[in-house]
Design a protein around this motif. Structure first.
Motif, PDB file in Angstrom:
ATOM      1  N   LYS A 199      -8.394  16.970   8.213  1.00  0.00           N
ATOM      2  CA  LYS A 199      -8.204  15.546   8.482  1.00  0.00           C
ATOM      3  C   LYS A 199      -9.510  14.970   8.999  1.00  0.00           C
ATOM      4  O   LYS A 199     -10.155  15.543   9.873  1.00  0.00           O
ATOM      5  CB  LYS A 199      -7.098  15.320   9.520  1.00  0.00           C
ATOM      6  CG  LYS A 199      -6.848  13.845   9.818  1.00  0.00           C
ATOM      7  CD  LYS A 199      -5.673  13.639  10.762  1.00  0.00           C
ATOM      8  CE  LYS A 199      -5.440  12.152  11.024  1.00  0.00           C
ATOM      9  NZ  LYS A 199      -4.272  11.920  11.902  1.00  0.00           N
ATOM     10  N   LYS A 200      -9.897  13.834   8.447  1.00  0.00           N
ATOM     11  CA  LYS A 200     -11.127  13.165   8.873  1.00  0.00           C
ATOM     12  C   LYS A 200     -10.810  12.171   9.977  1.00  0.00           C
ATOM     13  O   LYS A 200      -9.917  11.339   9.845  1.00  0.00           O
ATOM     14  CB  LYS A 200     -11.772  12.440   7.690  1.00  0.00           C
ATOM     15  CG  LYS A 200     -13.046  11.695   8.045  1.00  0.00           C
ATOM     16  CD  LYS A 200     -13.592  10.926   6.847  1.00  0.00           C
ATOM     17  CE  LYS A 200     -14.816  10.109   7.237  1.00  0.00           C
ATOM     18  NZ  LYS A 200     -15.324   9.284   6.110  1.00  0.00           N
TER      19      LYS A 200
ATOM     20  N   VAL B 185      -9.758  20.957  11.162  1.00  0.00           N
ATOM     21  CA  VAL B 185      -8.678  21.686  10.503  1.00  0.00           C
ATOM     22  C   VAL B 185      -7.375  21.393  11.231  1.00  0.00           C
ATOM     23  O   VAL B 185      -7.316  21.460  12.466  1.00  0.00           O
ATOM     24  CB  VAL B 185      -8.969  23.198  10.501  1.00  0.00           C
ATOM     25  CG1 VAL B 185      -7.768  23.974   9.957  1.00  0.00           C
ATOM     26  CG2 VAL B 185     -10.213  23.500   9.671  1.00  0.00           C
ATOM     27  N   VAL B 186      -6.331  21.058  10.467  1.00  0.00           N
ATOM     28  CA  VAL B 186      -5.043  20.679  11.052  1.00  0.00           C
ATOM     29  C   VAL B 186      -3.914  21.415  10.326  1.00  0.00           C
ATOM     30  O   VAL B 186      -4.132  22.110   9.332  1.00  0.00           O
ATOM     31  CB  VAL B 186      -4.827  19.151  10.948  1.00  0.00           C
ATOM     32  CG1 VAL B 186      -5.864  18.400  11.766  1.00  0.00           C
ATOM     33  CG2 VAL B 186      -4.856  18.697   9.485  1.00  0.00           C
TER      34      VAL B 186
ATOM     35  N   THR C  45       0.386  17.580   8.869  1.00  0.00           N
ATOM     36  CA  THR C  45      -0.256  16.517   9.642  1.00  0.00           C
ATOM     37  C   THR C  45      -0.485  15.291   8.761  1.00  0.00           C
ATOM     38  O   THR C  45      -0.875  15.417   7.600  1.00  0.00           O
ATOM     39  CB  THR C  45      -1.611  16.999  10.202  1.00  0.00           C
ATOM     40  OG1 THR C  45      -1.394  18.144  11.027  1.00  0.00           O
ATOM     41  CG2 THR C  45      -2.285  15.905  11.028  1.00  0.00           C
ATOM     42  N   GLU C  46      -0.238  14.122   9.314  1.00  0.00           N
ATOM     43  CA  GLU C  46      -0.443  12.885   8.562  1.00  0.00           C
ATOM     44  C   GLU C  46      -1.893  12.773   8.084  1.00  0.00           C
ATOM     45  O   GLU C  46      -2.827  13.029   8.842  1.00  0.00           O
ATOM     46  CB  GLU C  46      -0.096  11.674   9.438  1.00  0.00           C
ATOM     47  CG  GLU C  46      -0.174  10.349   8.700  1.00  0.00           C
ATOM     48  CD  GLU C  46       0.203   9.166   9.577  1.00  0.00           C
ATOM     49  OE1 GLU C  46       0.225   8.037   9.064  1.00  0.00           O
ATOM     50  OE2 GLU C  46       0.464   9.386  10.786  1.00  0.00           O
ATOM     51  N   ASP C  47      -2.068  12.420   6.827  1.00  0.00           N
ATOM     52  CA  ASP C  47      -3.383  12.233   6.190  1.00  0.00           C
ATOM     53  C   ASP C  47      -4.166  13.537   6.005  1.00  0.00           C
ATOM     54  O   ASP C  47      -5.356  13.502   5.674  1.00  0.00           O
ATOM     55  CB  ASP C  47      -4.251  11.240   6.975  1.00  0.00           C
ATOM     56  CG  ASP C  47      -3.650   9.848   7.013  1.00  0.00           C
ATOM     57  OD1 ASP C  47      -3.002   9.463   6.019  1.00  0.00           O
ATOM     58  OD2 ASP C  47      -3.823   9.148   8.024  1.00  0.00           O
ATOM     59  N   ALA C  48      -3.518  14.682   6.206  1.00  0.00           N
ATOM     60  CA  ALA C  48      -4.200  15.960   5.980  1.00  0.00           C
ATOM     61  C   ALA C  48      -4.391  16.184   4.481  1.00  0.00           C
ATOM     62  O   ALA C  48      -3.519  15.861   3.668  1.00  0.00           O
ATOM     63  CB  ALA C  48      -3.392  17.103   6.575  1.00  0.00           C
ATOM     64  N   LYS C  49      -5.549  16.743   4.112  1.00  0.00           N
ATOM     65  CA  LYS C  49      -5.854  17.025   2.712  1.00  0.00           C
ATOM     66  C   LYS C  49      -6.239  18.492   2.557  1.00  0.00           C
ATOM     67  O   LYS C  49      -6.949  19.047   3.395  1.00  0.00           O
ATOM     68  CB  LYS C  49      -6.992  16.127   2.223  1.00  0.00           C
ATOM     69  CG  LYS C  49      -6.625  14.650   2.202  1.00  0.00           C
ATOM     70  CD  LYS C  49      -7.761  13.804   1.662  1.00  0.00           C
ATOM     71  CE  LYS C  49      -7.368  12.331   1.609  1.00  0.00           C
ATOM     72  NZ  LYS C  49      -8.479  11.494   1.082  1.00  0.00           N
TER      73      LYS C  49
ATOM     74  N   LEU D 187     -17.297  22.531   8.010  1.00  0.00           N
ATOM     75  CA  LEU D 187     -16.125  22.715   8.867  1.00  0.00           C
ATOM     76  C   LEU D 187     -15.431  24.043   8.595  1.00  0.00           C
ATOM     77  O   LEU D 187     -15.102  24.785   9.529  1.00  0.00           O
ATOM     78  CB  LEU D 187     -15.146  21.560   8.649  1.00  0.00           C
ATOM     79  CG  LEU D 187     -13.781  21.703   9.330  1.00  0.00           C
ATOM     80  CD1 LEU D 187     -13.931  21.811  10.839  1.00  0.00           C
ATOM     81  CD2 LEU D 187     -12.868  20.546   8.959  1.00  0.00           C
ATOM     82  N   GLN D 188     -15.190  24.363   7.331  1.00  0.00           N
ATOM     83  CA  GLN D 188     -14.451  25.587   7.026  1.00  0.00           C
ATOM     84  C   GLN D 188     -15.209  26.839   7.450  1.00  0.00           C
ATOM     85  O   GLN D 188     -14.611  27.776   7.984  1.00  0.00           O
ATOM     86  CB  GLN D 188     -14.107  25.644   5.534  1.00  0.00           C
ATOM     87  CG  GLN D 188     -12.964  24.711   5.148  1.00  0.00           C
ATOM     88  CD  GLN D 188     -12.442  25.001   3.761  1.00  0.00           C
ATOM     89  OE1 GLN D 188     -13.051  24.618   2.770  1.00  0.00           O
ATOM     90  NE2 GLN D 188     -11.315  25.686   3.682  1.00  0.00           N
TER      91      GLN D 188
END
Length: 215
Positions: free
Chosen positions: A106-107, A114-115, A119-123, A159-160
């Motif tokens: 999520k941005k 990382v979520v 989670t809302e808006d998670a991609k 991030l990953q």
């Protein structure tokens, strides 16, 4: 700043984006790739942004020179038909020589995290990696990775890699050691887009481009 062109025809232009340059039009006075290409083609030229690289990242990019070519390339990107290969130097050693990282991201403003999946808006964010070499330097292991980016999320590779225990060397946003110890490294992550493969939007010809990492 000189523009380094790898290929150009009536429909596309393939270039090297230097570090510190925005990949799309900048709202301020800093240099960006669209402006640099327009200096080459003419200020009224159409330049279509197909994909992006973070400002501090070096590497290969393709831009469309007309709306039709840009639309076709953007559609190919959405269908995951454009192959983007990176190299990175990371701190530590991944547990496997080859692997796949799959997370949900999520941005939040200019930082991603990382979520959980729901989670809302998670991609979903997916990449494949392969260890090229590992060296011991300055009291830690440094590993060079080849990375195949399968999705193009905000700060995804940076991030990953950090979330899975091997942060990118010099990354001032996601490498906790760099942040805590206030290390400089010129605030440049050791990450470069070294290969790009796609079908030409007009001819359908396979287009393949490579460059060396600048680290």
């Amino acid at each position: 700043m000189a523009l380094k062109i790898l290929y150009e025809d009536n429909d596309i232009i393939v270039v090297i984006k230097p570090r510190g340059v925005f990949s799309q039009s900048s709202s301020g006075f800093e240099e960006d790739m669209v402006s640099l290409i327009k200096k080459h083609l003419g200020k009224d030229s159409y330049i279509g942004v197909v994909h992006r690289l973070d400002k501090p990242v070096y590497g290969i990019m393709v831009y469309g020179k007309n709306k039709k070519a840009t639309g076709i390339l953007c559609n190919e990107l959405r269908k995951k038909n454009i192959r983007k290969i990176y190299e990175a130097l990371v701190e530590g050693v991944p547990s496997e020589n080859r692997g796949k990282l799959r997370d949900f991201i999520k941005k939040d403003n200019n930082i991603s995290r990382v979520v959980e999946k729901d989670t809302e808006d998670a991609k979903e964010a997916v990449l494949e990696y392969e260890i090229i070499e590992t060296k011991y330097s300055a009291d830690r292991y440094i590993t060079r990775l080849k990375i195949n980016l399968l999705t193009g999320r905000h700060h995804q590779i940076r991030l990953q890699c950090a979330a899975h225990g091997f942060p990118i060397l010099g990354d001032h946003k996601y490498n906790e050691r760099v942040i805590k110890e206030k290390l400089d490294y010129n605030k440049v992550p050791a990450l470069a887009a070294v290969a790009l493969e796609f079908k030409h939007p007009k001819t359908g010809k396979e287009m393949k481009f490579k460059t060396g990492a600048d680290f």
